[in-house]
Design a protein around this motif. Structure first.
Motif, PDB file in Angstrom:
ATOM      1  N   THR A 121      35.581  42.586 -34.103  1.00 56.21           N
ATOM      2  CA  THR A 121      37.184  42.223 -33.868  1.00 56.21           C
ATOM      3  C   THR A 121      37.501  40.900 -34.263  1.00 56.21           C
ATOM      4  N   THR A 122      36.519  40.075 -34.179  1.00 51.19           N
ATOM      5  CA  THR A 122      36.656  38.605 -34.625  1.00 51.19           C
ATOM      6  C   THR A 122      37.049  38.844 -36.200  1.00 51.19           C
ATOM      7  N   ALA A 123      36.131  39.658 -37.043  1.00 52.13           N
ATOM      8  CA  ALA A 123      36.265  39.634 -38.542  1.00 52.13           C
ATOM      9  C   ALA A 123      37.414  40.305 -38.900  1.00 52.13           C
ATOM     10  N   ALA A 124      38.010  41.524 -37.885  1.00 50.83           N
ATOM     11  CA  ALA A 124      39.080  42.041 -38.305  1.00 50.83           C
ATOM     12  C   ALA A 124      40.348  41.219 -38.496  1.00 50.83           C
ATOM     13  N   ILE A 125      40.509  40.740 -37.262  1.00 47.94           N
ATOM     14  CA  ILE A 125      41.898  40.057 -36.791  1.00 47.94           C
ATOM     15  C   ILE A 125      41.775  38.528 -37.424  1.00 47.94           C
ATOM     16  N   GLY A 126      40.524  37.805 -37.408  1.00 50.81           N
ATOM     17  CA  GLY A 126      40.511  36.737 -37.733  1.00 50.81           C
ATOM     18  C   GLY A 126      40.797  36.393 -39.566  1.00 50.81           C
ATOM     19  N   SER A 127      40.390  37.490 -40.173  1.00 53.84           N
ATOM     20  CA  SER A 127      40.490  37.375 -41.578  1.00 53.84           C
ATOM     21  C   SER A 127      42.079  37.346 -42.006  1.00 53.84           C
ATOM     22  N   VAL A 128      42.930  37.750 -41.095  1.00 48.38           N
ATOM     23  CA  VAL A 128      44.493  37.767 -41.472  1.00 48.38           C
ATOM     24  C   VAL A 128      45.117  36.542 -40.744  1.00 48.38           C
ATOM     25  N   PRO A 160      39.526  24.137 -36.467  1.00 50.88           N
ATOM     26  CA  PRO A 160      38.713  24.401 -35.303  1.00 50.88           C
ATOM     27  C   PRO A 160      39.314  25.266 -34.022  1.00 50.88           C
ATOM     28  N   PHE A 161      40.672  24.731 -33.914  1.00 51.53           N
ATOM     29  CA  PHE A 161      41.326  25.307 -32.700  1.00 51.53           C
ATOM     30  C   PHE A 161      41.597  26.845 -33.190  1.00 51.53           C
ATOM     31  N   ALA A 162      42.134  26.999 -34.448  1.00 50.91           N
ATOM     32  CA  ALA A 162      42.480  28.168 -34.658  1.00 50.91           C
ATOM     33  C   ALA A 162      41.142  29.037 -34.987  1.00 50.91           C
ATOM     34  N   ALA A 163      40.073  28.680 -35.324  1.00 50.46           N
ATOM     35  CA  ALA A 163      38.983  29.579 -35.555  1.00 50.46           C
ATOM     36  C   ALA A 163      38.473  29.838 -33.996  1.00 50.46           C
ATOM     37  N   SER A 164      38.601  28.816 -32.882  1.00 47.45           N
ATOM     38  CA  SER A 164      37.964  29.068 -31.671  1.00 47.45           C
ATOM     39  C   SER A 164      39.024  29.953 -30.847  1.00 47.45           C
ATOM     40  N   ILE A 165      40.348  30.090 -31.229  1.00 49.05           N
ATOM     41  CA  ILE A 165      40.963  31.137 -30.560  1.00 49.05           C
ATOM     42  C   ILE A 165      40.751  32.717 -31.049  1.00 49.05           C
ATOM     43  N   THR A 166      40.210  32.692 -32.415  1.00 45.32           N
ATOM     44  CA  THR A 166      39.793  34.045 -33.083  1.00 45.32           C
ATOM     45  C   THR A 166      38.448  34.326 -32.215  1.00 45.32           C
ATOM     46  N   ALA A 167      37.487  33.431 -32.208  1.00 50.54           N
ATOM     47  CA  ALA A 167      36.251  33.664 -31.720  1.00 50.54           C
ATOM     48  C   ALA A 167      36.341  34.323 -30.365  1.00 50.54           C
ATOM     49  N   SER A 168      37.026  33.409 -29.522  1.00 55.49           N
ATOM     50  CA  SER A 168      37.169  33.811 -28.016  1.00 55.49           C
ATOM     51  C   SER A 168      37.679  35.097 -27.713  1.00 55.49           C
TER      52      SER A 168
END
Length: 429
Positions: free
Chosen positions: A114-121, A134-142
């Protein structure tokens, strides 16, 4: 020195020096068999029997379906729906990321997927809106960790097999906690984004664009309706639902959206093979679990904890702290297989529903997805955003706090998990 102490030392040493977890567990199990003079064939027999349950097919099929839906255009349309629903508010792309992850979680069953699918966009989109990376990445990871809480969930399938708990009941039990955690993540995102002034022009919500996005993404919305509706309606089993999801994703990607190419199909197969390779852990960990029963470890743990307290809330808090600590360096699948046999008897002896304990276990595993050095979701999000694990590990702390609050709510209000299963299937016995 007692054999049990020798085994504990051996496992810790092998883990610390970097031996792969499946090998560390297997070697420790082999040492245990030698010490208590049990034939090594136990490992082979357990390895064979652990990989034969039919429901185990559900995991690679759901992962493949989720990847096909991602590369076939369904994930993009889900993001479009989320954007039109929450995109006008402060921290818009962050809120879109959380909401889109919740939607996609109902397709993939996997946190990293899910992280990979949505975060890549959404991560590149947040970068364009000048979000702190880092904030953007942390939103995606969580938010990606919701893939293990919103049904269908791979971790719930493993827990169901190990604990002999109904998988459809577990799926239903994860819906309300999943929504609660989603709202907590969105609230955390909104508060931080508002404080820092990220995104959103405050324009009012409009039904027209939202309905058009829903119409464009109707095939994407139809996927969770088909999958979960079929399971709860008794039309097919979770394993059959996973097969249906793969064919549905192929049909939509090839015929409807026409974005699924041969190269993307090969990529999806490779992704599925890599992500489900972790199932190799099941064989040695189940054999190790049998040894815990031989040494009567569940009874020892139960006596040790109940000597401190028999309060249900405090016991769950102690188990939760242990799970979160173990999750920092142990894969969630191994964590569930190894420790369910240890802690579930204690939980049931205190009147805790096995279904509730399963959802509780999954939430603690989600926190493990977000804690270094292992942190599977952190690794995926860091790779997408191009930053180090150290930077994202600090930024993700408020979201870990949201998950801990969700865990506490679950402990204090266990009916959140049992309400829907009891309503649909009747009270568990």
């Amino acid at each position: 020195m007692s054999p049990l102490l020798i085994l504990c030392i051996a496992f810790v040493v092998l883990t610390v020096i970097g031996v792969p977890l499946f090998a560390a567990v297997g070697l420790t199990t082999g040492l245990a068999l030698f010490l208590i003079d049990i034939p090594y064939t136990l490992l082979a027999q357990t390895g064979y029997s652990s990989l034969t349950p039919f429901p185990l097919l559900t995991i690679p099929l759901f992962v493949l379906a989720g990847r096909l839906m991602e590369v076939g255009g369904m994930a993009t349309r889900m993001i479009g729906i989320a954007t039109n629903l929450v995109g006008a508010y402060r921290g818009s792309m962050g809120l879109v990321t959380v909401f889109a992850c919740m939607l996609f979680a109902a397709l993939s069953g996997s946190g990293p997927a899910t992280t990979a699918a949505i975060g890549s966009v959404t991560v590149p989109a947040m970068k364009k809106e000048d979000y702190d990376v880092p904030f953007a990445a942390s939103i995606t990871a969580s938010a990606g960790a919701l893939g293990s809480l919103i049904p269908p969930s791979n971790l719930m399938i493993i827990y169901g097999l190990v604990s002999e708990t109904s998988i459809p009941r577990l799926f239903l039990a994860g819906i309300v906690p999943g929504i609660v955690v989603t709202l907590l993540l969105m609230l955390t995102t909104y508060i931080i984004a508002r404080k820092r002034g990220y995104g959103g022009d405050g324009a009012p919500f409009s039904w027209g664009p939202f309905l058009r996005a829903c119409w464009d993404g109707k095939w994407s919305i139809g996927a969770p309706v088909l999958i979960l509706g079929g399971i709860y309606g008794g039309i097919f089993t979770p394993t059959e639902a996973a097969g249906v999801a793969v064919f549905y994703a192929l049909f939509v990607g090839l015929v409807v959206y026409r974005e699924l190419t041969l190269a993307k199909l090969v990529d999806a197969l490779k992704f599925t093979a890599l992500l489900t390779g972790i199932l190799i852990l099941i064989s040695p960990t189940l054999a190790f679990g049998q040894l815990t029963a031989f040494y009567d470890i569940p009874t020892a743990v139960q006596n040790g904890i109940t000597a401190l307290t028999e309060n249900r809330v405090l016991v769950l808090l102690l188990i939760g702290v242990f799970y979160i600590f173990i999750g920092t360096f142990m894969e969630s699948l191994a964590q569930i297989v190894l420790f369910t046999a240890v802690f579930l008897p204690l939980a049931t002896s205190l009147g805790i529903d096995p279904v509730m304990f399963g959802i509780f276990t999954v939430i603690t595993c989600e926190i493990g997805f977000l804690t270094p050095p292992l942190g599977a979701n952190l690794t995926v999000a860091a790779r997408i955003s191009g930053i180090s694990i150290e930077r994202i590990s600090v930024a993700v702390l408020p979201f870990i706090g949201a998950y801990i609050i969700g865990m506490l709510i679950l402990i204090l209000v266990p009916d959140l998990t049992t309400f829907l299963p009891d309503l649909i299937y009747g009270p568990s016995r």
